[in-house]
Design a protein around this motif. Structure first.
Motif, PDB file in Angstrom:
ATOM      1  N   MET A  56      25.784  36.833  50.821  1.00  0.00           N
ATOM      2  CA  MET A  56      25.691  37.632  49.604  1.00  0.00           C
ATOM      3  C   MET A  56      26.893  37.308  48.719  1.00  0.00           C
ATOM      4  SD  MET A  56      26.326  41.734  49.104  1.00  0.00           S
ATOM      5  CE  MET A  56      25.052  42.241  50.199  1.00  0.00           C
ATOM      6  N   LYS A  57      26.628  37.029  47.478  1.00  0.00           N
ATOM      7  CA  LYS A  57      27.704  36.821  46.515  1.00  0.00           C
ATOM      8  C   LYS A  57      28.287  38.183  46.182  1.00  0.00           C
ATOM      9  CE  LYS A  57      28.447  33.504  42.953  1.00  0.00           C
ATOM     10  NZ  LYS A  57      27.875  32.692  41.911  1.00  0.00           N
ATOM     11  N   ARG A  58      29.578  38.272  46.074  1.00  0.00           N
ATOM     12  CA  ARG A  58      30.206  39.558  45.793  1.00  0.00           C
ATOM     13  C   ARG A  58      30.795  39.568  44.390  1.00  0.00           C
ATOM     14  NH1 ARG A  58      31.951  42.620  51.063  1.00  0.00           N
ATOM     15  NH2 ARG A  58      30.249  41.962  52.371  1.00  0.00           N
ATOM     16  N   VAL A  59      32.077  39.399  44.226  1.00  0.00           N
ATOM     17  CA  VAL A  59      32.687  39.404  42.896  1.00  0.00           C
ATOM     18  C   VAL A  59      32.379  38.075  42.209  1.00  0.00           C
ATOM     19  CG1 VAL A  59      34.882  39.381  41.653  1.00  0.00           C
ATOM     20  CG2 VAL A  59      34.512  41.023  43.499  1.00  0.00           C
ATOM     21  N   THR A  60      31.954  38.139  40.954  1.00  0.00           N
ATOM     22  CA  THR A  60      31.620  36.935  40.202  1.00  0.00           C
ATOM     23  C   THR A  60      32.600  36.662  39.066  1.00  0.00           C
ATOM     24  OG1 THR A  60      30.121  38.150  38.746  1.00  0.00           O
ATOM     25  CG2 THR A  60      29.166  37.165  40.748  1.00  0.00           C
ATOM     26  N   ALA A  61      33.378  37.680  38.647  1.00  0.00           N
ATOM     27  CA  ALA A  61      34.319  37.500  37.540  1.00  0.00           C
ATOM     28  C   ALA A  61      35.203  38.737  37.424  1.00  0.00           C
ATOM     29  CB  ALA A  61      33.575  37.298  36.221  1.00  0.00           C
ATOM     30  N   ILE A  62      36.310  38.592  36.732  1.00  0.00           N
ATOM     31  CA  ILE A  62      37.103  39.765  36.370  1.00  0.00           C
ATOM     32  C   ILE A  62      36.453  40.340  35.123  1.00  0.00           C
ATOM     33  CG2 ILE A  62      39.327  40.609  35.526  1.00  0.00           C
ATOM     34  CD1 ILE A  62      40.651  38.527  37.321  1.00  0.00           C
ATOM     35  N   GLY A  63      36.007  41.570  35.218  1.00  0.00           N
ATOM     36  CA  GLY A  63      35.296  42.212  34.118  1.00  0.00           C
ATOM     37  C   GLY A  63      36.212  42.931  33.153  1.00  0.00           C
ATOM     38  N   GLY A  64      37.375  43.348  33.629  1.00  0.00           N
ATOM     39  CA  GLY A  64      38.266  44.064  32.742  1.00  0.00           C
ATOM     40  C   GLY A  64      39.604  44.344  33.377  1.00  0.00           C
ATOM     41  N   ILE A  65      40.587  44.493  32.534  1.00  0.00           N
ATOM     42  CA  ILE A  65      41.929  44.886  32.951  1.00  0.00           C
ATOM     43  C   ILE A  65      42.286  46.112  32.129  1.00  0.00           C
ATOM     44  CG2 ILE A  65      44.349  44.210  33.062  1.00  0.00           C
ATOM     45  CD1 ILE A  65      43.277  41.264  33.165  1.00  0.00           C
ATOM     46  N   PHE A  66      42.504  47.218  32.819  1.00  0.00           N
ATOM     47  CA  PHE A  66      42.778  48.493  32.172  1.00  0.00           C
ATOM     48  C   PHE A  66      44.157  48.955  32.610  1.00  0.00           C
ATOM     49  CE2 PHE A  66      38.107  48.794  33.373  1.00  0.00           C
ATOM     50  CZ  PHE A  66      37.676  48.172  32.218  1.00  0.00           C
ATOM     51  N   PHE A  67      44.957  49.466  31.673  1.00  0.00           N
ATOM     52  CA  PHE A  67      46.302  49.895  32.031  1.00  0.00           C
ATOM     53  C   PHE A  67      46.720  51.094  31.195  1.00  0.00           C
ATOM     54  CE2 PHE A  67      46.564  46.739  28.729  1.00  0.00           C
ATOM     55  CZ  PHE A  67      47.540  47.199  27.868  1.00  0.00           C
ATOM     56  N   LYS A  68      47.625  51.868  31.768  1.00  0.00           N
ATOM     57  CA  LYS A  68      48.130  53.061  31.088  1.00  0.00           C
ATOM     58  C   LYS A  68      49.297  52.700  30.184  1.00  0.00           C
ATOM     59  CE  LYS A  68      47.035  56.292  34.826  1.00  0.00           C
ATOM     60  NZ  LYS A  68      47.617  57.281  35.739  1.00  0.00           N
ATOM     61  N   CYS A  69      49.399  53.410  29.065  1.00  0.00           N
ATOM     62  CA  CYS A  69      50.530  53.257  28.161  1.00  0.00           C
ATOM     63  C   CYS A  69      50.680  54.557  27.367  1.00  0.00           C
ATOM     64  CB  CYS A  69      50.360  52.052  27.240  1.00  0.00           C
ATOM     65  SG  CYS A  69      48.897  52.097  26.226  1.00  0.00           S
ATOM     66  N   LYS A  70      51.830  54.746  26.768  1.00  0.00           N
ATOM     67  CA  LYS A  70      52.086  55.989  26.044  1.00  0.00           C
ATOM     68  C   LYS A  70      51.267  56.093  24.764  1.00  0.00           C
ATOM     69  CE  LYS A  70      56.497  56.855  28.000  1.00  0.00           C
ATOM     70  NZ  LYS A  70      57.831  56.537  28.177  1.00  0.00           N
ATOM     71  N   GLU A  71      51.116  54.988  24.050  1.00  0.00           N
ATOM     72  CA  GLU A  71      50.426  55.008  22.760  1.00  0.00           C
ATOM     73  C   GLU A  71      49.454  53.834  22.659  1.00  0.00           C
ATOM     74  OE1 GLU A  71      53.088  55.444  19.443  1.00  0.00           O
ATOM     75  OE2 GLU A  71      54.427  56.703  20.622  1.00  0.00           O
ATOM     76  N   PRO A  72      48.215  53.990  23.159  1.00  0.00           N
ATOM     77  CA  PRO A  72      47.253  52.897  23.132  1.00  0.00           C
ATOM     78  C   PRO A  72      47.026  52.309  21.740  1.00  0.00           C
ATOM     79  CG  PRO A  72      46.427  54.673  24.506  1.00  0.00           C
ATOM     80  CD  PRO A  72      47.667  55.179  23.837  1.00  0.00           C
ATOM     81  N   GLU A  73      47.015  53.144  20.708  1.00  0.00           N
ATOM     82  CA  GLU A  73      46.791  52.633  19.354  1.00  0.00           C
ATOM     83  C   GLU A  73      47.913  51.690  18.932  1.00  0.00           C
ATOM     84  OE1 GLU A  73      47.094  55.980  20.025  1.00  0.00           O
ATOM     85  OE2 GLU A  73      44.991  56.538  20.117  1.00  0.00           O
ATOM     86  N   THR A  74      49.158  52.049  19.262  1.00  0.00           N
ATOM     87  CA  THR A  74      50.307  51.215  18.933  1.00  0.00           C
ATOM     88  C   THR A  74      50.256  49.908  19.715  1.00  0.00           C
ATOM     89  OG1 THR A  74      51.627  53.174  18.448  1.00  0.00           O
ATOM     90  CG2 THR A  74      52.839  51.136  18.897  1.00  0.00           C
ATOM     91  N   VAL A  75      49.891  49.994  20.989  1.00  0.00           N
ATOM     92  CA  VAL A  75      49.784  48.793  21.814  1.00  0.00           C
ATOM     93  C   VAL A  75      48.695  47.871  21.259  1.00  0.00           C
ATOM     94  CG1 VAL A  75      49.155  47.946  24.114  1.00  0.00           C
ATOM     95  CG2 VAL A  75      50.735  49.863  23.884  1.00  0.00           C
ATOM     96  N   ASN A  76      47.539  48.442  20.910  1.00  0.00           N
ATOM     97  CA  ASN A  76      46.466  47.639  20.303  1.00  0.00           C
ATOM     98  C   ASN A  76      46.976  46.922  19.062  1.00  0.00           C
ATOM     99  OD1 ASN A  76      44.248  47.972  21.974  1.00  0.00           O
ATOM    100  ND2 ASN A  76      43.434  49.710  20.847  1.00  0.00           N
ATOM    101  N   GLU A  77      47.662  47.635  18.191  1.00  0.00           N
ATOM    102  CA  GLU A  77      48.149  47.059  16.947  1.00  0.00           C
ATOM    103  C   GLU A  77      49.191  45.975  17.209  1.00  0.00           C
ATOM    104  OE1 GLU A  77      47.961  46.155  13.145  1.00  0.00           O
ATOM    105  OE2 GLU A  77      46.656  47.633  14.094  1.00  0.00           O
ATOM    106  N   TRP A  78      50.070  46.185  18.190  1.00  0.00           N
ATOM    107  CA  TRP A  78      51.083  45.187  18.528  1.00  0.00           C
ATOM    108  C   TRP A  78      50.416  43.886  18.966  1.00  0.00           C
ATOM    109  CZ3 TRP A  78      52.628  41.989  22.364  1.00  0.00           C
ATOM    110  CH2 TRP A  78      53.907  41.453  22.267  1.00  0.00           C
ATOM    111  N   TYR A 113      35.712  44.437  38.240  1.00  0.00           N
ATOM    112  CA  TYR A 113      35.147  43.160  38.674  1.00  0.00           C
ATOM    113  C   TYR A 113      33.647  43.145  38.426  1.00  0.00           C
ATOM    114  CZ  TYR A 113      39.495  42.468  41.254  1.00  0.00           C
ATOM    115  OH  TYR A 113      40.814  42.319  41.593  1.00  0.00           O
ATOM    116  N   HIS A 114      33.133  42.031  37.885  1.00  0.00           N
ATOM    117  CA  HIS A 114      31.689  41.837  37.790  1.00  0.00           C
ATOM    118  C   HIS A 114      31.176  41.519  39.192  1.00  0.00           C
ATOM    119  CE1 HIS A 114      31.103  40.673  33.297  1.00  0.00           C
ATOM    120  NE2 HIS A 114      32.110  41.513  33.423  1.00  0.00           N
ATOM    121  N   VAL A 115      30.032  42.078  39.534  1.00  0.00           N
ATOM    122  CA  VAL A 115      29.404  41.817  40.825  1.00  0.00           C
ATOM    123  C   VAL A 115      27.910  41.583  40.616  1.00  0.00           C
ATOM    124  CG1 VAL A 115      31.088  43.200  42.102  1.00  0.00           C
ATOM    125  CG2 VAL A 115      28.965  44.268  41.341  1.00  0.00           C
ATOM    126  N   GLU A 116      27.277  41.039  41.622  1.00  0.00           N
ATOM    127  CA  GLU A 116      25.826  40.886  41.643  1.00  0.00           C
ATOM    128  C   GLU A 116      25.262  41.863  42.659  1.00  0.00           C
ATOM    129  OE1 GLU A 116      24.989  36.818  42.583  1.00  0.00           O
ATOM    130  OE2 GLU A 116      25.560  36.116  40.602  1.00  0.00           O
TER     131      GLU A 116
END
Length: 125
Positions: free
Chosen positions: A1-23, A75-78
């Motif tokens: 069985m194929k398991r993980v096929t790709a990294i689907g996302g990287i999520f992290f905590k920060c104090k001000e997501p809007e500022t981080v996005n803009e940076w 992680y993307h999976v099948e």
């Protein structure tokens, strides 16, 4: 069985997501939205397309719980249903039921270091 096929996302905590996005937009050219950024890609030797999400979360988010870590990887999976059954047999901690949306299915598990992991089967796979 194929398991993980790709990294689907990287999520992290920060104090001000809007500022981080803009940076990241200003200094690195990352095309961000209120949800972060989407990086499209295509599998090698295939026309099959996919994407990886990059997303800063408010540091007060409870979405990563019960993990105390400041990040979560998706992680993307099948065949998520079969994979969850195998993981249960292997004694892996499954945190919730498989949730289904028009864009795919999700479930959360824990690794041995207490990191919450999000498994995602995109719709159409």
């Amino acid at each position: 069985m194929k398991r993980v096929t790709a990294i689907g996302g990287i999520f992290f905590k920060c104090k001000e997501p809007e500022t981080v996005n803009e940076w990241y937009k200003t200094h690195l050219g990352v095309e961000t939205s209120p949800y972060g950024a989407k990086f499209d890609w295509k599998e090698v030797d295939s026309d099959k397309k996919g994407y990886t999400l990059w997303s800063p979360f408010k540091d007060s988010t409870q979405y990563f719980e019960p993990s105390s870590k400041d990040f979560m990887i998706n992680y993307h999976v099948e065949n998520i249903e079969a994979l969850v059954e195998e993981l249960k047999k292997e004694g892996v901690t499954i945190l919730d039921e498989i949730a289904t949306y028009e864009y795919g299915k999700f479930v959360h598990i824990m690794d041995p270091e207490g990191n919450k992991i999000e498994l995602f089967e995109p719709a159409g796979e």
